[in-house]
Design a protein around this motif. Sequence first.
Motif, PDB file in Angstrom:
ATOM      1  N   ARG A 104       0.826  -1.211   0.000  1.00 38.05           N
ATOM      2  CA  ARG A 104       0.000   0.000   0.000  1.00 38.05           C
ATOM      3  C   ARG A 104       0.856   1.255   0.000  1.00 38.05           C
ATOM      4  O   ARG A 104       1.973   1.261   0.494  1.00 38.05           O
ATOM      5  N   THR A 105       0.270   2.338  -0.531  1.00 36.01           N
ATOM      6  CA  THR A 105       0.938   3.640  -0.489  1.00 36.01           C
ATOM      7  C   THR A 105       0.722   4.254   0.888  1.00 36.01           C
ATOM      8  O   THR A 105      -0.137   3.807   1.657  1.00 36.01           O
ATOM      9  N   SER A 106       1.473   5.312   1.171  1.00 35.79           N
ATOM     10  CA  SER A 106       1.308   6.010   2.450  1.00 35.79           C
ATOM     11  C   SER A 106      -0.120   6.507   2.617  1.00 35.79           C
ATOM     12  O   SER A 106      -0.706   6.410   3.689  1.00 35.79           O
ATOM     13  N   ALA A 107      -0.683   7.055   1.544  1.00 33.51           N
ATOM     14  CA  ALA A 107      -2.047   7.585   1.602  1.00 33.51           C
ATOM     15  C   ALA A 107      -3.051   6.482   1.923  1.00 33.51           C
ATOM     16  O   ALA A 107      -4.007   6.696   2.666  1.00 33.51           O
ATOM     17  N   THR A 121      -7.100  14.482  -5.368  1.00 28.39           N
ATOM     18  CA  THR A 121      -6.020  15.153  -6.102  1.00 28.39           C
ATOM     19  C   THR A 121      -5.015  15.759  -5.132  1.00 28.39           C
ATOM     20  O   THR A 121      -3.800  15.608  -5.306  1.00 28.39           O
ATOM     21  N   VAL A 122      -5.496  16.433  -4.104  1.00 26.99           N
ATOM     22  CA  VAL A 122      -4.606  17.020  -3.105  1.00 26.99           C
ATOM     23  C   VAL A 122      -3.809  15.927  -2.410  1.00 26.99           C
ATOM     24  O   VAL A 122      -2.593  16.072  -2.204  1.00 26.99           O
ATOM     25  N   GLN A 123      -4.459  14.830  -2.054  1.00 25.79           N
ATOM     26  CA  GLN A 123      -3.738  13.718  -1.430  1.00 25.79           C
ATOM     27  C   GLN A 123      -2.633  13.199  -2.345  1.00 25.79           C
ATOM     28  O   GLN A 123      -1.527  12.924  -1.899  1.00 25.79           O
ATOM     29  N   LEU A 170       3.145  12.901  -3.838  1.00 25.57           N
ATOM     30  CA  LEU A 170       4.216  13.076  -4.826  1.00 25.57           C
ATOM     31  C   LEU A 170       5.236  14.136  -4.425  1.00 25.57           C
ATOM     32  O   LEU A 170       6.434  13.960  -4.627  1.00 25.57           O
ATOM     33  N   TYR A 171       4.752  15.259  -3.888  1.00 22.81           N
ATOM     34  CA  TYR A 171       5.615  16.417  -3.672  1.00 22.81           C
ATOM     35  C   TYR A 171       5.775  16.814  -2.210  1.00 22.81           C
ATOM     36  O   TYR A 171       6.493  17.759  -1.908  1.00 22.81           O
TER      37      TYR A 171
END
Length: 116
Positions: free
Chosen positions: A11-14, A91-93, A98-99
């Motif tokens: 899984r990703t962090s999000a 989108t914000v997540q 990413l950044y």
Amino acid sequence: MSIDIEDFEERTSAELEEPSNAERVLRFLYENRDKAWKASTVAERANVNENSISAVLNRLKEQDLVRHKGSYWAITDDTERLRRAHQFHRTVQRFDELYGEEDREEWVEASERSNE
């Protein structure tokens, strides 16, 4: 609380983050959109601290994502607004992932410097 190492690796962090109180409330109200609920029941069913539920619901009402009448709350009937809010949130997540997350204090300081 723990998770399986496979989940951790895949899984990703999000995806590993717990949903916010607002997300829990919106999910509960959306899944039960055929009814209106008292705040205490929303808190219980959405697993949100009852001391926080009024602030969460009022913030969502200001964003026109929930409706309020008397002591009852329901999800907005504006499904397009709800869809856009969800899309914006995702989108914000993704950008944060990413950044990196934005630092509010940095923005405030930059704004103050530009106003000098």
